[in-house]
Design a protein around this motif. Structure first.
Motif, mmCIF file in Angstrom:
data_model
loop_
_atom_site.group_PDB
_atom_site.id
_atom_site.type_symbol
_atom_site.label_atom_id
_atom_site.label_comp_id
_atom_site.label_asym_id
_atom_site.label_seq_id
_atom_site.Cartn_x
_atom_site.Cartn_y
_atom_site.Cartn_z
ATOM 1 N N PRO A 266 0.802 -1.236 0.000
ATOM 2 C CA PRO A 266 0.000 0.000 0.000
ATOM 3 C C PRO A 266 0.828 1.275 0.000
ATOM 4 O O PRO A 266 0.421 2.284 -0.579
ATOM 5 C CB PRO A 266 -0.821 -0.125 1.287
ATOM 6 C CG PRO A 266 -0.952 -1.597 1.501
ATOM 7 C CD PRO A 266 0.352 -2.182 1.044
ATOM 8 N N CYS B 240 -4.234 -3.350 -0.170
ATOM 9 C CA CYS B 240 -5.236 -2.767 -1.078
ATOM 10 C C CYS B 240 -5.639 -3.745 -2.175
ATOM 11 O O CYS B 240 -6.818 -3.846 -2.518
ATOM 12 C CB CYS B 240 -4.692 -1.486 -1.707
ATOM 13 S SG CYS B 240 -4.146 -0.252 -0.506
ATOM 14 N N TYR C 28 -6.210 8.558 0.404
ATOM 15 C CA TYR C 28 -6.795 7.228 0.490
ATOM 16 C C TYR C 28 -5.897 6.300 1.307
ATOM 17 O O TYR C 28 -6.375 5.445 2.058
ATOM 18 C CB TYR C 28 -7.017 6.659 -0.910
ATOM 19 C CG TYR C 28 -7.911 7.531 -1.760
ATOM 20 C CD1 TYR C 28 -9.294 7.399 -1.691
ATOM 21 C CD2 TYR C 28 -7.388 8.505 -2.601
ATOM 22 C CE1 TYR C 28 -10.132 8.207 -2.450
ATOM 23 C CE2 TYR C 28 -8.207 9.321 -3.361
ATOM 24 C CZ TYR C 28 -9.571 9.167 -3.278
ATOM 25 O OH TYR C 28 -10.389 9.976 -4.015
ATOM 26 N N TRP D 105 -6.938 4.446 4.771
ATOM 27 C CA TRP D 105 -6.741 3.002 4.938
ATOM 28 C C TRP D 105 -5.884 2.708 6.166
ATOM 29 O O TRP D 105 -6.170 1.802 6.940
ATOM 30 C CB TRP D 105 -6.080 2.425 3.682
ATOM 31 C CG TRP D 105 -5.494 1.053 3.898
ATOM 32 C CD1 TRP D 105 -6.151 -0.142 3.819
ATOM 33 C CD2 TRP D 105 -4.138 0.751 4.243
ATOM 34 N NE1 TRP D 105 -5.288 -1.177 4.105
ATOM 35 C CE2 TRP D 105 -4.050 -0.658 4.364
ATOM 36 C CE3 TRP D 105 -2.994 1.521 4.462
ATOM 37 C CZ2 TRP D 105 -2.860 -1.302 4.691
ATOM 38 C CZ3 TRP D 105 -1.815 0.883 4.790
ATOM 39 C CH2 TRP D 105 -1.748 -0.518 4.907
ATOM 40 N N VAL E 60 -13.302 1.580 4.866
ATOM 41 C CA VAL E 60 -11.896 1.969 4.814
ATOM 42 C C VAL E 60 -11.744 3.425 4.409
ATOM 43 O O VAL E 60 -10.972 4.171 4.990
ATOM 44 C CB VAL E 60 -11.117 1.069 3.825
ATOM 45 C CG1 VAL E 60 -9.685 1.551 3.673
ATOM 46 C CG2 VAL E 60 -11.148 -0.374 4.307
ATOM 47 N N ILE E 61 -12.494 3.829 3.396
ATOM 48 C CA ILE E 61 -12.362 5.179 2.848
ATOM 49 C C ILE E 61 -13.551 6.039 3.271
ATOM 50 O O ILE E 61 -14.694 5.622 3.158
ATOM 51 C CB ILE E 61 -12.294 5.143 1.312
ATOM 52 C CG1 ILE E 61 -11.146 4.237 0.857
ATOM 53 C CG2 ILE E 61 -12.139 6.539 0.741
ATOM 54 C CD1 ILE E 61 -9.777 4.681 1.321
ATOM 55 N N HIS F 12 -9.150 -2.127 8.603
ATOM 56 C CA HIS F 12 -8.611 -3.079 7.631
ATOM 57 C C HIS F 12 -7.170 -2.742 7.250
ATOM 58 O O HIS F 12 -6.709 -3.112 6.176
ATOM 59 C CB HIS F 12 -9.486 -3.085 6.364
ATOM 60 C CG HIS F 12 -10.688 -3.949 6.475
ATOM 61 N ND1 HIS F 12 -11.587 -3.822 7.499
ATOM 62 C CD2 HIS F 12 -11.163 -4.978 5.701
ATOM 63 C CE1 HIS F 12 -12.556 -4.712 7.356
ATOM 64 N NE2 HIS F 12 -12.328 -5.421 6.284
ATOM 65 N N ASN F 13 -6.447 -2.071 8.128
ATOM 66 C CA ASN F 13 -5.086 -1.667 7.768
ATOM 67 C C ASN F 13 -4.090 -2.826 7.764
ATOM 68 O O ASN F 13 -2.907 -2.626 7.486
ATOM 69 C CB ASN F 13 -4.579 -0.548 8.699
ATOM 70 C CG ASN F 13 -4.602 -0.959 10.159
ATOM 71 O OD1 ASN F 13 -4.795 -2.134 10.490
ATOM 72 N ND2 ASN F 13 -4.404 0.011 11.041
ATOM 73 N N SER G 99 -7.784 2.728 9.327
ATOM 74 C CA SER G 99 -9.030 1.965 9.322
ATOM 75 C C SER G 99 -8.855 0.625 10.019
ATOM 76 O O SER G 99 -7.742 0.224 10.392
ATOM 77 C CB SER G 99 -9.492 1.722 7.882
ATOM 78 O OG SER G 99 -8.702 0.712 7.273
#
Length: 369
Positions: free
Chosen positions: A49, A76, A62, A66, A167-168, A71-72, A69
């Protein structure tokens, strides 16, 4: 048959290969190994990422979203490349084309980036959620199977219909992702809400749209049962007792939803489309929702206004039904007791008042029934 001339180029090459078989095999193995290692390293670098997030300034917001978030720990490409080898190759080719376009474009990019996340990507990790029993979410009984596998109001929902800000966009649209359910359910922990980030305005847009009185199309109990006990001013209120008597939610609550029946103006279409032919489809409900929601994963809030579910209590709520519960002169007849600091349970049985009021503490004196 004519013998091959040993001096011909082909014969010379064959003789040389035959005499150097072992070195040639070694070189080929080394080259192949080097190619595999270089390719693997290149994939590792380009699919990290940080490769795009830190080297491409238009991707930085973005990447930052991420990075903060839930889900880090997921790369991606695991969400934005379709599952499987073919999907990975297509994703890599698309990424190279985007990189080429970015490097060769003279004008500064000013648009909003857009990418679809397919349901199969989500289900790679979360498939069990579809077939599990109802998932409790902020007091709501939610079934993934009923929403994802069955069209609702003729619209085929996708994972990102509700989880579009997972995430975003969490910070940009915090007012949308922060459920108003916490007003009635104060025990909800904000960090738990942030982990799953459901765009509740999407739920409200569908449930409350075009329903008389602003109530839910499936009824309030379909999402949440009555609270166990609610304190309103100085009273204890039991929802279950009143529902058993036949009262519905609108007996006490008003302004169940706001913004649910907004009219999406045709001018909003031009923010994405510049073709008159496409905009002319404006009145085709099935086409519009299939193309935007089901096929292209467009979130409802991109077109519809934010819908809020923040019910309020009606004015003079209790007195509307319980006008004769207290004698009109009760304060006058009890003035002395109130002034000297007595509580109801000093004279009355605790249950005499506690059905409506906060329970008093009995003093041990003989109670009057």
């Amino acid at each position: 048959m004519r013998k091959m001339d040993n001096t011909s180029p082909i014969a010379v090459i064959k003789n040389w290969i035959s005499a150097h078989k072992v070195p040639i095999v070694i070189v080929l193995v080394v080259m192949a190994s080097t190619m595999v290692v270089v390719t693997e390293k290149a994939l590792e670098i380009t699919e990290n990422p940080a490769f795009c997030g830190k080297n491409c300034h238009i991707m930085r917001p973005y990447f930052d979203s991420w990075y903060t978030s839930s889900h880090n720990d997921v790369r991606c490409v695991e969400c934005h490349y379709e599952p499987g080898v073919i999907g990975h190759i297509k994703g890599k080719a698309n990424g190279l084309l985007q990189f080429y376009s970015y490097e060769t474009t003279v004008e500064e990019y000013s648009g909003k980036l857009y990418a679809k996340v397919m349901d199969n990507n989500c289900l790679t990790c979360h498939e069990k959620r579809i077939f599990s029993s109802d998932v409790p979410y902020t007091g709501v009984n939610f079934s993934h199977q009923a929403h994802l596998l069955q069209p609702k109001r003729g619209i085929g929902l996708t994972c990102t219909s509700c989880h579009s800000m997972l995430v975003i966009g969490m910070k940009e649209h915090q007012s949308v992702t922060d459920p108003s359910c916490s007003q009635c359910h104060p025990n909800i922990v904000q960090k738990d809400i942030g982990h799953i980030v459901v765009t509740t305005s999407t739920c409200f847009t569908c449930h409350f749209r075009d329903v008389p009185g602003g109530t839910s199309i499936s009824g309030c109990p379909s999402c949440h049962g009555p609270p166990k006990e609610t304190h309103h001013n100085y009273t204890n209120f039991n929802h279950t007792d009143h529902l058993e008597r036949g009262y519905d939610c609108q007996t006490c609550h008003t302004n169940i939803s706001t913004g649910a029946n907004d009219i999406v103006s045709k001018s909003k279409c031009y923010s994405c489309h510049n073709s008159r032919d496409r905009v002319e489809k404006y009145d085709d409900f099935s086409f519009i929702h299939k193309e935007h929601v089901t096929n292209n994963k467009i979130a409802c809030y991109n077109c519809h206004s934010e819908v809020k579910h923040m019910p309020e209590l009606k004015q003079n709520l209790c007195s509307n039904c319980h006008k004769a519960e207290h004698p009109s002169d009760w304060l006058k007849t009890h003035k002395t007791q109130v002034l000297i600091g007595k509580v109801c349970s000093d004279c009355h049985q605790p249950k005499f008042c506690s059905d409506c009021h906060a329970t008093g503490v009995a003093s041990g004196k003989k109670a009057i029934t």
